[in-house]
Design a protein around this motif. Structure first.
Motif, PDB file in Angstrom:
ATOM      1  N   ARG A   1       0.820  -1.214   0.000  1.00 36.57           N
ATOM      2  CA  ARG A   1       0.000   0.000   0.000  1.00 36.57           C
ATOM      3  C   ARG A   1       0.854   1.264   0.000  1.00 36.57           C
ATOM      4  NH1 ARG A   1      -4.707   0.544   3.046  1.00 36.57           N
ATOM      5  NH2 ARG A   1      -6.043  -1.299   3.093  1.00 36.57           N
TER       6      ARG A   1
ATOM      7  N   SER B   1       0.368   3.786   1.691  1.00 33.76           N
ATOM      8  CA  SER B   1       0.541   4.277   3.061  1.00 33.76           C
ATOM      9  C   SER B   1       1.846   3.758   3.661  1.00 33.76           C
ATOM     10  CB  SER B   1      -0.638   3.854   3.920  1.00 33.76           C
ATOM     11  OG  SER B   1      -0.744   2.459   3.969  1.00 33.76           O
ATOM     12  N   GLN B   2       2.253   2.557   3.257  1.00 30.50           N
ATOM     13  CA  GLN B   2       3.511   2.027   3.787  1.00 30.50           C
ATOM     14  C   GLN B   2       4.712   2.762   3.215  1.00 30.50           C
ATOM     15  OE1 GLN B   2       4.261  -2.146   4.129  1.00 30.50           O
ATOM     16  NE2 GLN B   2       2.121  -2.616   3.813  1.00 30.50           N
TER      17      GLN B   2
ATOM     18  N   GLU C   1       4.671   5.779   2.254  1.00 34.91           N
ATOM     19  CA  GLU C   1       4.621   7.088   2.890  1.00 34.91           C
ATOM     20  C   GLU C   1       5.230   7.019   4.296  1.00 34.91           C
ATOM     21  OE1 GLU C   1       3.985   9.328   1.038  1.00 34.91           O
ATOM     22  OE2 GLU C   1       3.304  11.046   2.187  1.00 34.91           O
ATOM     23  N   SER C   2       4.908   5.963   5.037  1.00 33.69           N
ATOM     24  CA  SER C   2       5.498   5.772   6.359  1.00 33.69           C
ATOM     25  C   SER C   2       7.008   5.616   6.265  1.00 33.69           C
ATOM     26  CB  SER C   2       4.938   4.515   7.038  1.00 33.69           C
ATOM     27  OG  SER C   2       3.646   4.750   7.492  1.00 33.69           O
ATOM     28  N   ALA C   3       7.433   4.850   5.250  1.00 27.67           N
ATOM     29  CA  ALA C   3       8.866   4.628   5.069  1.00 27.67           C
ATOM     30  C   ALA C   3       9.578   5.962   4.827  1.00 27.67           C
ATOM     31  CB  ALA C   3       9.111   3.679   3.900  1.00 27.67           C
ATOM     32  N   ARG C   4       8.940   6.811   4.021  1.00 25.47           N
ATOM     33  CA  ARG C   4       9.509   8.124   3.746  1.00 25.47           C
ATOM     34  C   ARG C   4       9.536   8.964   5.025  1.00 25.47           C
ATOM     35  NH1 ARG C   4       9.099  12.039  -0.305  1.00 25.47           N
ATOM     36  NH2 ARG C   4       7.014  12.739   0.186  1.00 25.47           N
TER      37      ARG C   4
ATOM     38  N   VAL D   1      11.249  -2.826   3.626  1.00 24.18           N
ATOM     39  CA  VAL D   1       9.781  -2.775   3.630  1.00 24.18           C
ATOM     40  C   VAL D   1       9.185  -3.585   2.473  1.00 24.18           C
ATOM     41  CG1 VAL D   1       7.765  -1.269   3.486  1.00 24.18           C
ATOM     42  CG2 VAL D   1       9.789  -0.530   4.757  1.00 24.18           C
TER      43      VAL D   1
ATOM     44  N   GLN E   1       8.214  -8.324   2.183  1.00 20.74           N
ATOM     45  CA  GLN E   1       6.811  -8.681   1.989  1.00 20.74           C
ATOM     46  C   GLN E   1       6.591  -9.361   0.655  1.00 20.74           C
ATOM     47  OE1 GLN E   1       3.859  -5.778   3.568  1.00 20.74           O
ATOM     48  NE2 GLN E   1       5.635  -4.463   3.809  1.00 20.74           N
TER      49      GLN E   1
ATOM     50  N   THR F   1      -2.829  -9.533   7.214  1.00 23.41           N
ATOM     51  CA  THR F   1      -2.442  -8.141   6.950  1.00 23.41           C
ATOM     52  C   THR F   1      -3.584  -7.200   7.303  1.00 23.41           C
ATOM     53  OG1 THR F   1      -3.008  -8.595   4.677  1.00 23.41           O
ATOM     54  CG2 THR F   1      -0.677  -8.416   5.201  1.00 23.41           C
TER      55      THR F   1
ATOM     56  N   PHE G   1       4.377  -1.161   9.626  1.00 18.82           N
ATOM     57  CA  PHE G   1       4.631  -2.124   8.562  1.00 18.82           C
ATOM     58  C   PHE G   1       4.067  -3.477   8.996  1.00 18.82           C
ATOM     59  CE2 PHE G   1       8.198   0.959   8.319  1.00 18.82           C
ATOM     60  CZ  PHE G   1       7.750   1.594   7.177  1.00 18.82           C
TER      61      PHE G   1
ATOM     62  N   HIS H   1       4.537  -6.562   8.192  1.00 21.16           N
ATOM     63  CA  HIS H   1       5.357  -7.766   8.314  1.00 21.16           C
ATOM     64  C   HIS H   1       6.266  -7.716   9.528  1.00 21.16           C
ATOM     65  CE1 HIS H   1       7.822  -4.806   6.378  1.00 21.16           C
ATOM     66  NE2 HIS H   1       8.903  -5.568   6.447  1.00 21.16           N
TER      67      HIS H   1
END
Ligand SMILES: Nc1ncnc2c1ncn2[C@@H]1O[C@H](COP(=O)(O)OP(=O)(O)OP(=O)(O)O)[C@@H](O)[C@H]1O
Ligand SMILES: [Mg+2]
Lengths: 258, 243
Positions: A155, A157-158, A160-163, A176, A180, A258, B90, B92
């Motif tokens: 997604r 959103s992930q 974006e979170s990573a950023r 990330v 997966q 998930t 996250f 996972h």
């Protein structure tokens, strides 16, 4: 009778499992022994036994070719999946063209063209090398799409979170996205490996002496068709069956909601 | 902390999300940003968070002008803690791994030390029982609290929240808002977008009202909520407070 029905929780008793498998085996045996008895075939296993080395060598060659093709196709699939997402337009289109043309044509045609036209033109005459590359090119196109859809299923959103937590692009892939994608990829990847093993039999047409070609040769020497091809079927099952079982075990192990 | 916006503009295609925002926000500890939906709150917050670059204008934080090149924005993002509406974690990774990831991979904290930091934060915020669970095994409120712990674990200069409770039911909302109020009591700098006016009023000492891409009113929260000036703000508060 109720033991033979799977209840809602999917629970079955061991006894029911064994008896059911027994029934299935019985049915299959009945059909085939009837078919073979109608054939009135004069079995000649002795002739085949002399050529057992040829079966073993062919089988090992199939394993080696398939393993090499799996590795190369994985690399190819990964690179083309990333190329497909690259900002550089020509790279994207190249990857698209590759995937679509390989998936849209039969492997047999690809083998013939790559061996007799492309490899010939570039002066490559090692048929084993061409065989592995062709198989890799073929499987790589399918893997590329699997990897791409895996990456795209992550997604936004992930990302974006990573950023937001300050991961670089490379770190985002490493920590990330790929973990997966790999989990998702395990079941189709094992399926793909089983396909590569079966597809490698087509390399017999360019005289790569793998399992199928060797069985064909034994048949030509001994005129014992069934005795040559039954071990062939068994030899492929010996590879594909454990892979499919392992795939299911891995799938269960990597499963997380998930 | 202080914020200075100079002629900040941001458009998405035809749509002008921020129009020439020019403003000096005087010294504050906790800033609330309120306003109607689509007004540009998230856009402004994302510019402050270094997640979005404006087409025009300048932004200074504590007198330091933000350089909108990707390399310095990365460093900027690493120095602050951002919590979104939902799906911050996250899937996972376990709760603990989620918090450890930026510590170890971005801030070069040794694994053992990072673990100790995470464990003591989880202990303090009653999350220890959930440390080894994956996000899917946590309630929405627990997920948001873990996300907040991840944001504070790196010792950020300030924290940014974009409607951190709008995806939660009332009970979980209270648990998360209490957590944020506690952070404020700890003396942390916060910038928070919220639709919850009671909370905005309680947790912030300064407030911006944004509508149609402009900051229409700003001031001390005690003033702004009790004596709103702009007719749009009066209207907005009347509407929101009716329920
Ligand atoms: N990535 C984007 N692409 C296109 N339009 C966008 C994008 N982000 C925001 N917008 C538009 O910009 C305007 C301001 O959006 P923004 O999200 O900042 O508002 P908001 O005040 O946070 O609203 P809400 O309270 O609904 O979250 C909206 O009209 C929105 O549709
Ligand atoms: Mg918003």
């Amino acid at each position: 009778m109720k033991q033979f029905l799977v209840n809602r929780d999917g629970q079955v008793s061991l006894a029911a499992t064994i008896v059911s498998w027994g029934l299935v085996a019985l049915l299959v045996c009945a059909v085939f022994s009837f078919a073979f008895s109608e054939l009135r075939y004069g079995w000649n296993w002795n002739a085949i036994w002399q050529y057992r080395q040829k079966f073993v060598q062919g089988w090992l060659m199939t394993v080696a070719i398939s393993a090499a093709a799996l590795l190369v196709s994985l690399l190819l699939g990964l690179l083309t999946a990333l190329a497909r997402r690259s900002a550089l337009l020509p790279l994207r289109y190249l990857s698209m063209l590759y995937v679509e043309s390989v998936r849209g044509t039969p492997l047999l045609v690809q083998i013939l063209i790559l061996f007799y036209v492309v490899a010939n033109a570039f002066g490559v005459d090692n048929r084993y090398l061409v065989g592995v590359l062709t198989l890799s090119l073929f499987a790589g196109a399918y893997l590329s799409e699997m990897i791409r859809s895996g990456i795209e299923s992550i997604r936004d959103s992930q990302l974006e979170s990573a950023r937001a937590i300050g991961l670089t692009r490379a770190q985002t892939y490493r920590y990330v996205i790929f973990p997966q994608v790999v989990r998702q990829l395990v079941p189709p990847l094992t399926g793909q490996f089983a396909s590569i093993i079966k597809d490698s039999s087509l390399l017999s047409i360019i005289a790569v002496s793998e399992f199928t070609l060797n069985a064909q040769e034994v048949n030509a020497f001994t005129y014992s068709t069934l005795e040559s091809y039954l071990p062939l079927a068994a030899g492929y099952l010996l590879l594909t069956l454990p892979i499919s079982l392992a795939s299911r075990a891995l799938e269960r192990r990597f499963h997380y909601a998930t | 902390m202080r914020l200075e916006f100079r002629a900040i503009g941001k458009a998405f295609g035809e749509l002008q999300a921020l129009r020439d925002v020019t403003l000096n926000v005087a010294e504050f500890q906790s800033l609330a940003i309120i306003g109607p939906s689509g007004g540009g709150k998230t856009t402004l917050l994302r510019i402050i968070a270094g997640l979005e670059t404006p087409e025009t204008g300048q932004l200074s934080i504590d007198g330091q002008r933000l350089d909108f090149s990707e390399a310095s924005l990365l460093l900027h993002r690493r120095s602050i803690g951002t919590v979104f509406q939902a799906y911050n974690l996250f899937p996972h990774l376990t709760a603990r791994q989620n918090v450890m990831l930026p510590l170890v991979k971005v801030h070069d904290v040794a694994v053992g030390e990072a673990r100790a930091i995470v464990d003591s934060l989880f202990e303090r915020f009653q999350l220890s029982a959930h440390a080894d669970r994956h996000p899917a095994e946590l309630s929405g409120g627990q997920q948001q609290r873990v996300a907040i712990v991840r944001a504070i674990a790196i010792k950020p200069r300030f924290l940014i929240f974009d409607e951190p409770t709008s995806a939660l039911d009332p009970e979980m909302t209270a648990e998360v808002l209490d957590f944020i109020a506690e952070l404020r009591a700890d003396g942390r700098n916060l910038i928070i977008v919220t639709h919850n006016m009671g909370f905005a009023r309680e947790v912030s000492d300064h407030c911006l009202f944004i509508a149609d891409g402009r900051v229409l009113e700003e001031g001390r929260s005690s003033e702004l909520f009790s004596r709103p000036q702009n007719p749009l703000l009066v209207n907005f508060l009347a509407k929101v407070l009716r329920y």
